[in-house]
Write a protein that holds these residues in place. Structure first.
Motif, PDB file in Angstrom:
ATOM      1  N   TRP A  88      17.561 -21.815 -45.700  1.00 28.44           N
ATOM      2  CA  TRP A  88      18.280 -22.826 -44.951  1.00 28.44           C
ATOM      3  C   TRP A  88      17.641 -22.926 -43.575  1.00 28.44           C
ATOM      4  O   TRP A  88      17.645 -21.955 -42.808  1.00 28.44           O
ATOM      5  CB  TRP A  88      19.747 -22.448 -44.833  1.00 28.44           C
ATOM      6  N   CYS A  89      17.070 -24.069 -43.266  1.00 29.82           N
ATOM      7  CA  CYS A  89      16.414 -24.301 -41.985  1.00 29.82           C
ATOM      8  C   CYS A  89      17.476 -24.691 -40.952  1.00 29.82           C
ATOM      9  O   CYS A  89      18.249 -25.615 -41.182  1.00 29.82           O
ATOM     10  CB  CYS A  89      15.380 -25.407 -42.104  1.00 29.82           C
ATOM     11  N   ILE A  90      17.483 -23.969 -39.828  1.00 27.43           N
ATOM     12  CA  ILE A  90      18.523 -24.249 -38.840  1.00 27.43           C
ATOM     13  C   ILE A  90      17.978 -24.685 -37.484  1.00 27.43           C
ATOM     14  O   ILE A  90      18.740 -25.194 -36.662  1.00 27.43           O
ATOM     15  CB  ILE A  90      19.489 -23.057 -38.678  1.00 27.43           C
ATOM     16  N   GLU A  91      16.661 -24.506 -37.268  1.00 25.76           N
ATOM     17  CA  GLU A  91      16.098 -24.884 -35.976  1.00 25.76           C
ATOM     18  C   GLU A  91      14.586 -25.022 -36.100  1.00 25.76           C
ATOM     19  O   GLU A  91      13.955 -24.264 -36.829  1.00 25.76           O
ATOM     20  CB  GLU A  91      16.446 -23.789 -34.959  1.00 25.76           C
ATOM     21  N   GLY A  92      14.005 -25.971 -35.389  1.00 23.83           N
ATOM     22  CA  GLY A  92      12.554 -26.124 -35.369  1.00 23.83           C
ATOM     23  C   GLY A  92      12.043 -27.070 -36.435  1.00 23.83           C
ATOM     24  O   GLY A  92      12.787 -27.885 -36.979  1.00 23.83           O
ATOM     25  N   PHE A 126      17.644 -13.491 -50.709  1.00 24.19           N
ATOM     26  CA  PHE A 126      16.772 -13.044 -51.797  1.00 24.19           C
ATOM     27  C   PHE A 126      17.573 -12.381 -52.903  1.00 24.19           C
ATOM     28  O   PHE A 126      18.497 -11.616 -52.647  1.00 24.19           O
ATOM     29  CB  PHE A 126      15.752 -12.014 -51.285  1.00 24.19           C
ATOM     30  N   ASN A 127      17.162 -12.683 -54.144  1.00 19.40           N
ATOM     31  CA  ASN A 127      17.703 -12.029 -55.321  1.00 19.40           C
ATOM     32  C   ASN A 127      16.526 -11.714 -56.238  1.00 19.40           C
ATOM     33  O   ASN A 127      15.767 -12.636 -56.569  1.00 19.40           O
ATOM     34  CB  ASN A 127      18.713 -12.943 -56.010  1.00 19.40           C
ATOM     35  N   PRO A 128      16.319 -10.477 -56.665  1.00 12.87           N
ATOM     36  CA  PRO A 128      17.068  -9.302 -56.243  1.00 12.87           C
ATOM     37  C   PRO A 128      16.869  -9.042 -54.752  1.00 12.87           C
ATOM     38  O   PRO A 128      15.918  -9.527 -54.142  1.00 12.87           O
ATOM     39  CB  PRO A 128      16.490  -8.171 -57.099  1.00 12.87           C
ATOM     40  N   ARG A 171      14.134 -10.732 -39.571  1.00 11.21           N
ATOM     41  CA  ARG A 171      15.188  -9.765 -39.236  1.00 11.21           C
ATOM     42  C   ARG A 171      16.071  -9.612 -40.459  1.00 11.21           C
ATOM     43  O   ARG A 171      16.818 -10.504 -40.821  1.00 11.21           O
ATOM     44  CB  ARG A 171      15.963 -10.261 -38.027  1.00 11.21           C
ATOM     45  N   ARG A 172      15.969  -8.449 -41.086  1.00 10.11           N
ATOM     46  CA  ARG A 172      16.662  -8.190 -42.350  1.00 10.11           C
ATOM     47  C   ARG A 172      18.048  -7.609 -42.057  1.00 10.11           C
ATOM     48  O   ARG A 172      18.173  -6.488 -41.596  1.00 10.11           O
ATOM     49  CB  ARG A 172      15.828  -7.232 -43.198  1.00 10.11           C
ATOM     50  N   VAL A 173      19.087  -8.386 -42.335  1.00  9.22           N
ATOM     51  CA  VAL A 173      20.440  -8.044 -41.909  1.00  9.22           C
ATOM     52  C   VAL A 173      21.263  -7.389 -43.020  1.00  9.22           C
ATOM     53  O   VAL A 173      21.951  -6.406 -42.793  1.00  9.22           O
ATOM     54  CB  VAL A 173      21.159  -9.300 -41.353  1.00  9.22           C
ATOM     55  N   LEU A 174      21.220  -7.945 -44.224  1.00  8.86           N
ATOM     56  CA  LEU A 174      21.851  -7.321 -45.396  1.00  8.86           C
ATOM     57  C   LEU A 174      20.751  -6.983 -46.382  1.00  8.86           C
ATOM     58  O   LEU A 174      19.878  -7.816 -46.641  1.00  8.86           O
ATOM     59  CB  LEU A 174      22.853  -8.265 -46.066  1.00  8.86           C
ATOM     60  N   GLY A 176      24.031  -7.452 -54.069  1.00  4.79           N
ATOM     61  CA  GLY A 176      23.332  -8.182 -55.118  1.00  4.79           C
ATOM     62  C   GLY A 176      22.338  -9.199 -54.582  1.00  4.79           C
ATOM     63  O   GLY A 176      21.686  -9.899 -55.344  1.00  4.79           O
ATOM     64  N   PHE A 177      22.229  -9.314 -53.267  1.00  2.00           N
ATOM     65  CA  PHE A 177      21.264 -10.192 -52.610  1.00  2.00           C
ATOM     66  C   PHE A 177      20.974  -9.584 -51.243  1.00  2.00           C
ATOM     67  O   PHE A 177      21.685  -8.694 -50.780  1.00  2.00           O
ATOM     68  CB  PHE A 177      21.806 -11.625 -52.455  1.00  2.00           C
ATOM     69  N   SER A 178      19.919 -10.067 -50.602  1.00  2.00           N
ATOM     70  CA  SER A 178      19.675  -9.691 -49.213  1.00  2.00           C
ATOM     71  C   SER A 178      19.678 -10.952 -48.363  1.00  2.00           C
ATOM     72  O   SER A 178      19.469 -12.062 -48.864  1.00  2.00           O
ATOM     73  CB  SER A 178      18.378  -8.901 -49.052  1.00  2.00           C
ATOM     74  N   PHE A 179      19.939 -10.783 -47.060  1.00  2.00           N
ATOM     75  CA  PHE A 179      20.185 -11.882 -46.140  1.00  2.00           C
ATOM     76  C   PHE A 179      19.355 -11.639 -44.889  1.00  2.00           C
ATOM     77  O   PHE A 179      19.403 -10.559 -44.310  1.00  2.00           O
ATOM     78  CB  PHE A 179      21.677 -11.888 -45.809  1.00  2.00           C
ATOM     79  N   HIS A 180      18.579 -12.647 -44.470  1.00  2.00           N
ATOM     80  CA  HIS A 180      17.601 -12.479 -43.407  1.00  2.00           C
ATOM     81  C   HIS A 180      17.591 -13.669 -42.458  1.00  2.00           C
ATOM     82  O   HIS A 180      17.809 -14.805 -42.887  1.00  2.00           O
ATOM     83  CB  HIS A 180      16.182 -12.373 -43.992  1.00  2.00           C
ATOM     84  N   GLU A 181      17.277 -13.410 -41.200  1.00  2.00           N
ATOM     85  CA  GLU A 181      16.936 -14.465 -40.257  1.00  2.00           C
ATOM     86  C   GLU A 181      15.432 -14.355 -40.028  1.00  2.00           C
ATOM     87  O   GLU A 181      14.931 -13.282 -39.695  1.00  2.00           O
ATOM     88  CB  GLU A 181      17.656 -14.292 -38.927  1.00  2.00           C
TER      89      GLU A 181
END
Length: 131
Positions: free
Chosen positions: A60-64, A108-110, A24-27, A34-39
């Motif tokens: 960053w691992c948050i579950e599982g 991610f960068n870029p 899920r691509r959020v930013l 300057g970066f993208s942010f995903h779950e």
């Protein structure tokens, strides 16, 4: 200011699903950060070959649970809540899901445009600045 809820991405073209993961691509690049942010969710028992030749990624691992294995040296790292790994040298690797879905937050960068999927070599394509 940008404020988004990942729930608003579900069911749109910014929720990209493959046989081994769901992202899920959020930013994105268009947001100008300057970066993208995903779950991302790595499916249990899956194995994905990844080699980001054009991007750096922090995860960053948050579950599982799961595992990442660097191909150059065969080192394996257990993944679970609280573990962070960074592909700071464009590390070619295997990402494996464990017994439970592995939910991670990725930067991610870029930045990604949002529609990328891995090619046959595990690579996201380099995107021109106009993308």
């Amino acid at each position: 200011m940008i404020v988004r809820n990942v729930k608003d991405v579900i069911g749109t073209d910014l929720e990209v699903k493959t046989d081994t993961w769901l992202s899920r691509r959020v930013l994105l690049k268009k947001d100008g950060m300057g970066f993208s942010f995903h779950e991302t969710v790595i499916f249990p028992g899956s194995e994905t070959h990844i080699h980001y030749q054009h991007h750096l990624e922090a995860v960053w691992c948050i579950e599982g649970d799961g595992e990442v294995e660097t191909i150059a040296d065969g080192k394996k790292y257990a993944l679970g809540p609280g573990v962070v790994y960074a592909l700071d040298e464009h590390d070619e690797h295997w990402l494996r899901g464990g017994k439970e879905p592995l939910r991670v937050i990725c930067v991610f960068n870029p930045p990604l445009t949002g529609l990328e999927v891995h090619d046959e070599k595990g690579v996201y394509p380099a995107m021109p600045d106009a993308a």
